[in-house]
Motif scaffolding. Sequence first.
Motif, mmCIF file in Angstrom:
data_model
loop_
_atom_site.group_PDB
_atom_site.id
_atom_site.type_symbol
_atom_site.label_atom_id
_atom_site.label_comp_id
_atom_site.label_asym_id
_atom_site.label_seq_id
_atom_site.Cartn_x
_atom_site.Cartn_y
_atom_site.Cartn_z
ATOM 1 N N GLY A 26 -11.747 -2.144 -7.270
ATOM 2 C CA GLY A 26 -11.318 -1.153 -8.252
ATOM 3 C C GLY A 26 -9.859 -0.776 -8.077
ATOM 4 N N ILE A 27 -9.418 -0.664 -6.827
ATOM 5 C CA ILE A 27 -8.003 -0.358 -6.574
ATOM 6 C C ILE A 27 -7.124 -1.501 -7.060
ATOM 7 N N LEU A 28 -7.529 -2.736 -6.789
ATOM 8 C CA LEU A 28 -6.749 -3.885 -7.274
ATOM 9 C C LEU A 28 -6.701 -3.924 -8.799
ATOM 10 N N LEU A 29 -7.821 -3.589 -9.441
ATOM 11 C CA LEU A 29 -7.851 -3.537 -10.901
ATOM 12 C C LEU A 29 -6.923 -2.446 -11.420
ATOM 13 N N ALA A 30 -6.943 -1.289 -10.782
ATOM 14 C CA ALA A 30 -6.060 -0.195 -11.185
ATOM 15 C C ALA A 30 -4.595 -0.565 -10.990
ATOM 16 N N GLN A 31 -4.279 -1.274 -9.914
ATOM 17 C CA GLN A 31 -2.909 -1.718 -9.695
ATOM 18 C C GLN A 31 -2.476 -2.697 -10.770
ATOM 19 N N GLY A 32 -3.383 -3.566 -11.190
ATOM 20 C CA GLY A 32 -3.050 -4.521 -12.231
ATOM 21 C C GLY A 32 -2.837 -3.854 -13.580
ATOM 22 N N ILE A 33 -3.575 -2.803 -13.866
ATOM 23 C CA ILE A 33 -3.460 -2.134 -15.165
ATOM 24 C C ILE A 33 -2.311 -1.133 -15.182
ATOM 25 N N PHE A 34 -2.216 -0.288 -14.153
ATOM 26 C CA PHE A 34 -1.255 0.810 -14.163
ATOM 27 C C PHE A 34 -0.001 0.536 -13.356
ATOM 28 N N GLY A 35 0.064 -0.580 -12.665
ATOM 29 C CA GLY A 35 1.242 -0.912 -11.876
ATOM 30 C C GLY A 35 1.145 -0.364 -10.466
ATOM 31 N N THR A 36 2.093 -0.812 -9.638
ATOM 32 C CA THR A 36 2.114 -0.399 -8.235
ATOM 33 C C THR A 36 3.334 0.468 -8.005
ATOM 34 N N PRO A 37 3.318 1.544 -7.313
ATOM 35 C CA PRO A 37 2.178 2.192 -6.666
ATOM 36 C C PRO A 37 1.309 2.927 -7.684
ATOM 37 N N VAL A 38 0.036 3.044 -7.375
ATOM 38 C CA VAL A 38 -0.913 3.677 -8.277
ATOM 39 C C VAL A 38 -0.924 5.166 -7.998
ATOM 40 N N ARG A 39 -0.745 5.948 -9.062
ATOM 41 C CA ARG A 39 -0.844 7.401 -8.920
ATOM 42 C C ARG A 39 -2.301 7.809 -9.007
ATOM 43 N N SER A 40 -2.606 8.909 -8.374
ATOM 44 C CA SER A 40 -3.978 9.401 -8.348
ATOM 45 C C SER A 40 -4.263 10.177 -9.639
ATOM 46 N N THR A 41 -4.732 9.450 -10.652
ATOM 47 C CA THR A 41 -5.058 10.072 -11.932
ATOM 48 C C THR A 41 -6.529 9.813 -12.241
ATOM 49 N N LEU A 42 -7.009 10.452 -13.291
ATOM 50 C CA LEU A 42 -8.415 10.318 -13.645
ATOM 51 C C LEU A 42 -8.792 8.874 -14.012
ATOM 52 N N PRO A 43 -8.002 8.144 -14.804
ATOM 53 C CA PRO A 43 -8.388 6.755 -15.085
ATOM 54 C C PRO A 43 -8.418 5.867 -13.837
ATOM 55 N N VAL A 44 -7.534 6.129 -12.898
ATOM 56 C CA VAL A 44 -7.529 5.351 -11.655
ATOM 57 C C VAL A 44 -8.788 5.646 -10.857
ATOM 58 N N HIS A 45 -9.148 6.912 -10.751
ATOM 59 C CA HIS A 45 -10.380 7.267 -10.043
ATOM 60 C C HIS A 45 -11.605 6.685 -10.743
ATOM 61 N N ALA A 46 -11.589 6.655 -12.063
ATOM 62 C CA ALA A 46 -12.710 6.081 -12.816
ATOM 63 C C ALA A 46 -12.839 4.585 -12.537
ATOM 64 N N LEU A 47 -11.718 3.874 -12.453
ATOM 65 C CA LEU A 47 -11.776 2.440 -12.152
ATOM 66 C C LEU A 47 -12.279 2.177 -10.741
ATOM 67 N N VAL A 48 -11.858 2.997 -9.792
ATOM 68 C CA VAL A 48 -12.326 2.825 -8.419
ATOM 69 C C VAL A 48 -13.826 3.116 -8.337
ATOM 70 N N LEU A 49 -14.271 4.178 -9.009
ATOM 71 C CA LEU A 49 -15.698 4.494 -9.028
ATOM 72 C C LEU A 49 -16.494 3.380 -9.707
ATOM 73 N N PHE A 50 -15.964 2.846 -10.800
ATOM 74 C CA PHE A 50 -16.614 1.730 -11.479
ATOM 75 C C PHE A 50 -16.734 0.530 -10.557
ATOM 76 N N GLY A 51 -15.688 0.234 -9.788
ATOM 77 C CA GLY A 51 -15.735 -0.878 -8.838
ATOM 78 C C GLY A 51 -16.767 -0.648 -7.756
ATOM 79 N N ARG A 52 -16.856 0.589 -7.249
ATOM 80 C CA ARG A 52 -17.842 0.885 -6.206
ATOM 81 C C ARG A 52 -19.261 0.734 -6.735
#
Length: 100
Positions: free
Chosen positions: A35-61
């Motif tokens: 999920g973190i890798l997916l968030a990095q691919g979508i939102f760029g690096t470094p990833v900020r702690s936002t709601l869509p990023v947390h949703a992607l990490v939760l989805f991955g888990r």
Amino acid sequence: MLTPRNFTRVGAYAALALYFAVGLIPAQQFGGYAGILLAQGIFGTPVRSTLPVHALVLFGRLLGAVGVSGLFAVGGAIVGAAAWGVAKPFLRRAPLHEEG
């Protein structure tokens, strides 16, 4: 009564119990990493702690946990079916009804 279905179910249940004992936490960790890798691919690096990023990490888990549990269940069912194939020649057939 011993049937192939019972052996398959017991194998699947045993494998799920093994999954909950041994595989749940690693599956969530690897899924969270995906999920973190997916968030990095979508939102760029470094990833900020936002709601869509947390949703992607939760989805991955969740996807990691559900996917690996499915693999354990199918593998256990296959082992149970194979155990039926091995045990079938050694089992005596019980009579369907008693006469007398």
